[in-house]
Design an enzyme around this catalytic site. Structure first.
Site, mmCIF file in Angstrom:
data_model
loop_
_atom_site.group_PDB
_atom_site.id
_atom_site.type_symbol
_atom_site.label_atom_id
_atom_site.label_comp_id
_atom_site.label_asym_id
_atom_site.label_seq_id
_atom_site.Cartn_x
_atom_site.Cartn_y
_atom_site.Cartn_z
ATOM 1 N N HIS A 1 1.952 4.624 -2.808
ATOM 2 C CA HIS A 1 2.052 5.690 -2.817
ATOM 3 C C HIS A 1 3.611 6.828 -2.722
ATOM 4 O O HIS A 1 3.853 6.833 -4.596
ATOM 5 C CB HIS A 1 2.599 6.869 -1.479
ATOM 6 N N ASP B 1 -41.360 -26.260 -12.461
ATOM 7 C CA ASP B 1 -41.785 -26.578 -14.376
ATOM 8 C C ASP B 1 -41.616 -25.951 -14.764
ATOM 9 O O ASP B 1 -42.427 -26.128 -16.196
ATOM 10 C CB ASP B 1 -42.346 -27.850 -14.372
ATOM 11 N N HIS C 1 0.374 -1.566 -0.036
ATOM 12 C CA HIS C 1 -0.139 0.178 0.163
ATOM 13 C C HIS C 1 0.972 0.995 -0.267
ATOM 14 O O HIS C 1 0.405 2.439 -0.779
ATOM 15 C CB HIS C 1 -0.896 -0.014 1.360
ATOM 16 N N GLU C 2 1.578 1.588 1.559
ATOM 17 C CA GLU C 2 2.768 2.436 0.574
ATOM 18 C C GLU C 2 3.714 2.311 0.072
ATOM 19 O O GLU C 2 3.865 3.741 -0.687
ATOM 20 C CB GLU C 2 3.691 2.766 2.298
#
Length: 403
Positions: A26, A204, A22-23
């Site tokens: 960035h 059916d 995640h970092e």
């Protein structure tokens, strides 16, 4: 026990890698736009290890509850040196700042997708194309709940059977509202004890309307308290191809569709998150823990240990993918100090300057983050408090998937 501990370790490692990526999202996007990255750290608090490469210090901190990527000049209140000024984030175009602030979210979405793709081509994922229309697998009587795993004895055909519902019937709608799956049918029935429901039933190939009077029965909620709920006495038939393994090419579309379904579920989970906190607090003092409630790093790792102990590797990886999706969407919440809060400020500046131009005025300049500090501190305090509550619950009364 060894397999369990291995699973705990591996899932905790997976969480650490998720945070690191995640970092990194960035960091990579910041560098792509010529911004200066000062520090890239996993964890908070005192530094355990660090090394400097070029302009960036890489490190690991003592508290493994997150991470950060320090980009020079993220706000106007962040002092920059003369050397950093041309590379400061605040001096870059607004759209570049938004991309950088969204880089972590994008990385988690990509990682989650890739994990699910790997599961889809190796062992199989829940088939996003399966027909989930509620199909009656059994018609039975209804009774009160005795404990978490037991219903009282009963006799008779039950409300659905008395109304003429048969095994194999497909229940398409309730009172004209289309049903997506059996869970939607179950939830609708639970909420309407004593009411008469009009079910649209297909049998059916022919469709008919059937009126069913919902019985009122006693059920136990997540806190173990007795509540009145509705029941009609039907169970769902097994879904055909509920889990399916896909080839490398068809897995791309299937994974994308399944990812969309998981993201929808994640949004619903985030919206219901505040309402689940009282239940987590109650579980600390002995109430039954909601298996669908929030978990911390501790609780998620323990569940990962249970899955590895039973060789349920596909579920292990799908839970890690879900964690990536949660982290992505949670960070989009438009409140500081989350990424979404910073994005909201940039977009505010852009919208504000648009209206200033309409009035013949120049740009208003960067937002003053000092005015946002009370909101930032309050949000940080809430996150810290909730986080500690969930950790305590995960220690004294953890979620257990297998009893």
């Amino acid at each position: 026990m060894a397999a369990y501990l291995l699973g705990v370790f591996l899932f905790a490692l997976g969480i650490a890698v998720t945070i690191a990526l995640h970092e990194a999202g960035h960091m990579f996007t910041a560098r792509a736009f010529g911004m200066r990255v000062r520090r890239y750290f996993i964890g908070f608090g005192p530094t355990v290890w660090s090394v400097r490469r070029g302009h960036t210090q890489y490190g690991i901190a003592a508290l493994p509850f997150g991470g950060f990527c320090d980009i020079a000049g993220m706000t106007a209140q962040d002092p920059v040196t003369h050397d950093e000024a041309p590379h400061a984030m605040i001096n870059k175009p607004w759209w570049q700042r938004v991309i950088v602030l969204s880089g972590g979210v994008a990385m988690n979405l990509i990682v989650g997708f890739l994990i699910l793709y790997g599961v889809a081509v190796t062992s199989g994922i829940p088939n996003p194309y399966a027909d989930t229309t509620p199909t009656v697998g059994q018609v039975a009587c209804v009774s009160d709940q005795v404990d978490a795993e037991t219903l009282a004895d009963c006799t008779g055909a039950g409300p659905a059977g008395e109304a003429g519902i048969e095994v194999g019937d497909r229940i398409l709608a309730i009172d004209g509202e289309e049903l997506s799956d059996f869970y939607a049918l179950r939830d609708a029935v639970l909420e309407r004890p004593g009411d008469t429901l009009t079910l649209t039933v297909e049998r059916d190939g022919a469709t008919s309307e059937v009126d069913v009077t919902v019985a009122s029965v006693t059920r136990l909620n997540a806190q173990g308290q007795e509540i009145q709920a509705g029941a009609i006495g039907v169970t769902n038939a097994p879904i055909v191809d509920a889990v399916k393994q896909f080839g490398p090419v068809e897995a791309v579309g299937a994974t994308a569709t399944f990812t969309g379904q998981l993201l929808d579920a994640t949004v619903e989970g985030l919206l219901s998150f505040p309402a689940k906190i009282p239940g987590v607090v109650a579980s600390i003092f002995g109430a039954e823990r909601d298996v669908e409630g929030p978990m911390s790093v501790v609780g998620a790792s323990r569940v990962g240990g249970e899955l590895v102990e039973r060789s349920l590797w596909d579920m292990f990886w799908m839970m890690l993918a879900s964690l990536n999706f949660f982290l992505a969407l949670f960070n989009l919440v438009p409140l500081p100090p989350l990424d979404g809060g910073h994005i909201a400020v940039v977009l505010y500046e852009k919208v504000r300057d648009f209206f200033r131009r309409l009035r013949g005025l120049g740009p208003g300049g960067p937002a003053n983050y000092e005015k946002l500090m009370p909101v930032t501190y309050a949000m940080a305090a809430v996150l810290l408090t909730v986080g500690m509550i969930v950790i305590v619950a995960d220690v004294v009364n953890p979620v257990r998937l297998f009893g």
